[in-house]
Write a protein that holds these residues in place. Structure first.
Motif, PDB file in Angstrom:
ATOM      1  N   ILE A 272       0.472   6.044 -11.844  1.00  0.00           N
ATOM      2  CA  ILE A 272      -0.508   5.028 -12.301  1.00  0.00           C
ATOM      3  C   ILE A 272      -1.773   5.705 -12.840  1.00  0.00           C
ATOM      4  CG2 ILE A 272      -2.040   3.144 -11.510  1.00  0.00           C
ATOM      5  CD1 ILE A 272       0.212   2.424  -9.474  1.00  0.00           C
ATOM      6  N   ASP A 273      -2.232   6.727 -12.107  1.00  0.00           N
ATOM      7  CA  ASP A 273      -3.506   7.347 -12.483  1.00  0.00           C
ATOM      8  C   ASP A 273      -3.364   8.402 -13.598  1.00  0.00           C
ATOM      9  OD1 ASP A 273      -4.763   5.813 -10.603  1.00  0.00           O
ATOM     10  OD2 ASP A 273      -4.523   7.310  -9.004  1.00  0.00           O
TER      11      ASP A 273
ATOM     12  N   CYS B 149      -4.166   6.781 -17.102  1.00  0.00           N
ATOM     13  CA  CYS B 149      -5.182   5.725 -17.203  1.00  0.00           C
ATOM     14  C   CYS B 149      -6.476   6.136 -16.512  1.00  0.00           C
ATOM     15  CB  CYS B 149      -4.641   4.451 -16.563  1.00  0.00           C
ATOM     16  SG  CYS B 149      -5.767   3.074 -16.710  1.00  0.00           S
ATOM     17  N   LYS B 150      -7.536   6.067 -17.263  1.00  0.00           N
ATOM     18  CA  LYS B 150      -8.847   6.351 -16.676  1.00  0.00           C
ATOM     19  C   LYS B 150      -9.724   5.129 -16.923  1.00  0.00           C
ATOM     20  CE  LYS B 150     -12.585   9.646 -16.626  1.00  0.00           C
ATOM     21  NZ  LYS B 150     -13.382  10.545 -17.465  1.00  0.00           N
ATOM     22  N   LEU B 151     -10.231   4.585 -15.860  1.00  0.00           N
ATOM     23  CA  LEU B 151     -10.980   3.325 -15.985  1.00  0.00           C
ATOM     24  C   LEU B 151     -12.409   3.540 -16.447  1.00  0.00           C
ATOM     25  CD1 LEU B 151      -9.957   1.355 -12.802  1.00  0.00           C
ATOM     26  CD2 LEU B 151      -9.423   0.752 -15.144  1.00  0.00           C
TER      27      LEU B 151
ATOM     28  N   ALA C 225     -15.588 -10.615  -7.912  1.00  0.00           N
ATOM     29  CA  ALA C 225     -15.272 -10.654  -6.476  1.00  0.00           C
ATOM     30  C   ALA C 225     -16.446 -11.129  -5.624  1.00  0.00           C
ATOM     31  CB  ALA C 225     -14.824  -9.276  -6.008  1.00  0.00           C
TER      32      ALA C 225
ATOM     33  N   HIS D 169       0.828  -1.212   0.000  1.00  0.00           N
ATOM     34  CA  HIS D 169       0.000   0.000   0.000  1.00  0.00           C
ATOM     35  C   HIS D 169       0.862   1.261   0.000  1.00  0.00           C
ATOM     36  CE1 HIS D 169      -4.259  -0.984   0.018  1.00  0.00           C
ATOM     37  NE2 HIS D 169      -3.971  -2.076   0.724  1.00  0.00           N
TER      38      HIS D 169
ATOM     39  N   ILE E  19     -14.846  -1.822 -13.640  1.00  0.00           N
ATOM     40  CA  ILE E  19     -15.170  -1.974 -12.204  1.00  0.00           C
ATOM     41  C   ILE E  19     -16.276  -3.011 -12.035  1.00  0.00           C
ATOM     42  CG2 ILE E  19     -15.819  -0.738 -10.081  1.00  0.00           C
ATOM     43  CD1 ILE E  19     -13.324   0.478 -11.320  1.00  0.00           C
TER      44      ILE E  19
ATOM     45  N   LEU F 145     -14.911  -6.484 -12.444  1.00  0.00           N
ATOM     46  CA  LEU F 145     -14.100  -6.876 -11.275  1.00  0.00           C
ATOM     47  C   LEU F 145     -14.982  -7.187 -10.068  1.00  0.00           C
ATOM     48  CD1 LEU F 145     -10.929  -4.613 -11.235  1.00  0.00           C
ATOM     49  CD2 LEU F 145     -10.976  -7.076 -10.979  1.00  0.00           C
ATOM     50  N   ASN F 146     -15.983  -6.309  -9.836  1.00  0.00           N
ATOM     51  CA  ASN F 146     -16.876  -6.515  -8.694  1.00  0.00           C
ATOM     52  C   ASN F 146     -17.692  -7.799  -8.839  1.00  0.00           C
ATOM     53  OD1 ASN F 146     -16.066  -4.374  -7.182  1.00  0.00           O
ATOM     54  ND2 ASN F 146     -17.700  -2.991  -7.860  1.00  0.00           N
TER      55      ASN F 146
ATOM     56  N   LEU G 155       2.152   1.670  -3.397  1.00  0.00           N
ATOM     57  CA  LEU G 155       1.039   2.094  -4.256  1.00  0.00           C
ATOM     58  C   LEU G 155       0.754   3.588  -4.080  1.00  0.00           C
ATOM     59  CD1 LEU G 155      -1.220   1.136  -6.214  1.00  0.00           C
ATOM     60  CD2 LEU G 155      -2.635   0.720  -4.201  1.00  0.00           C
TER      61      LEU G 155
ATOM     62  N   ALA H 175       0.913   6.161  -7.054  1.00  0.00           N
ATOM     63  CA  ALA H 175      -0.479   6.444  -7.464  1.00  0.00           C
ATOM     64  C   ALA H 175      -0.548   7.535  -8.533  1.00  0.00           C
ATOM     65  CB  ALA H 175      -1.303   6.830  -6.246  1.00  0.00           C
TER      66      ALA H 175
END
Lengths: 89, 156
Positions: B124-125, B128-130, B142, B114, B135, B138-139, B117, B121
């Protein structure tokens, strides 16, 4: 002679088998292993940041590793304890 | 012999042997009674009583040996159970220690990841925009698929 017959029930009862009172209790489990694995964490649907997603995925991986440790410990616990329990004869 | 369970070993030992010896003594006295003027008329009765006591004594001897065998077995089992319980407790302590140590290591590793990360961060961000679909997928993966399964038609 009739009085001697009174002794007969005692003689018959004397033949009753001895019943040894020995109880073996199955061993208890360590408290840490009694905690169920939680559900995986869901990602906030409104997020657009990859770092947030990676954070959640990291937590879920950790969760998996914890659960794996517990399952391995359960297997080890059961193998050890059943061997010990069955060794009493 | 159910009533022998209530007697301690030493008492039982004395009781059983005393019964046999008493039977033999009374039987011998009965046999010799005709030579003893004061009890010569009781010879037959003494022989009968002596025989009965002797038979009881022999029966008790057999039961005594069985009883002692059971008591020895019982003591052996109790001893074995004590040893097994001791080993079981030790094994439990070892497993508990192992689990706690491993989970602590996992937590520590998570904290380190963490931290890394958090440092990365921004990078990484940045590029890239998700998409919300990512999501959702992925959810969905999970979610526990067995949580909504209802098992029916299973009877004992």
């Amino acid at each position: 002679m009739k009085r001697l017959l009174v002794l007969l029930p005692i003689l018959l009862l004397a033949g009753c088998l001895h019943d040894p009172v020995v109880t073996q209790v199955f061993p208890s489990v360590p408290d840490d292993l009694k905690v169920a694995c939680p559900d995986l964490i869901q990602i906030d649907p409104n997020t657009t940041k990859l770092s947030t997603v990676i954070g959640v995925v990291t937590d879920n991986y950790s969760q998996y590793h914890e659960c794996r440790v517990k399952v391995d410990a359960w297997i080890e616990w059961y193998t050890n304890q059943s061997t010990l329990y069955n060794s009493v004869k | 012999m159910w009533f022998l369970n209530f007697l301690p070993d030493s008492w039982l030992h004395i009781f059983v042997h005393a019964t046999v010896i008493t039977g033999v003594v009374v039987l011998l006295v009965g046999k010799l009674a005709r030579h003893i003027p004061t009890i010569e008329t009781y010879g037959e009765i003494l022989k009968l009583v002596g025989s009965i006591i002797f038979l009881f004594g022999i029966y008790f001897e057999g039961s005594y040996i069985t009883e002692m065998g059971w008591r020895a077995k019982e003591a052996d089992l109790k001893h074995q159970i004590e040893l097994v319980q001791e080993k079981s407790n030790t094994a439990n302590v070892q497993i508990q220690y192992k689990v706690v140590t491993q989970i602590k290591t996992i937590h520590d590793t998570k904290v380190v990841v963490h931290e890394k990360l958090k440092e990365a961060a921004g990078k990484i961000d940045a590029e890239c925009k998700l998409a919300p679909e990512a999501i959702q997928v992925l959810n969905q993966s999970a979610k526990n698929p067995t949580a909504q399964v209802i098992v029916t038609g299973v009877s004992k």
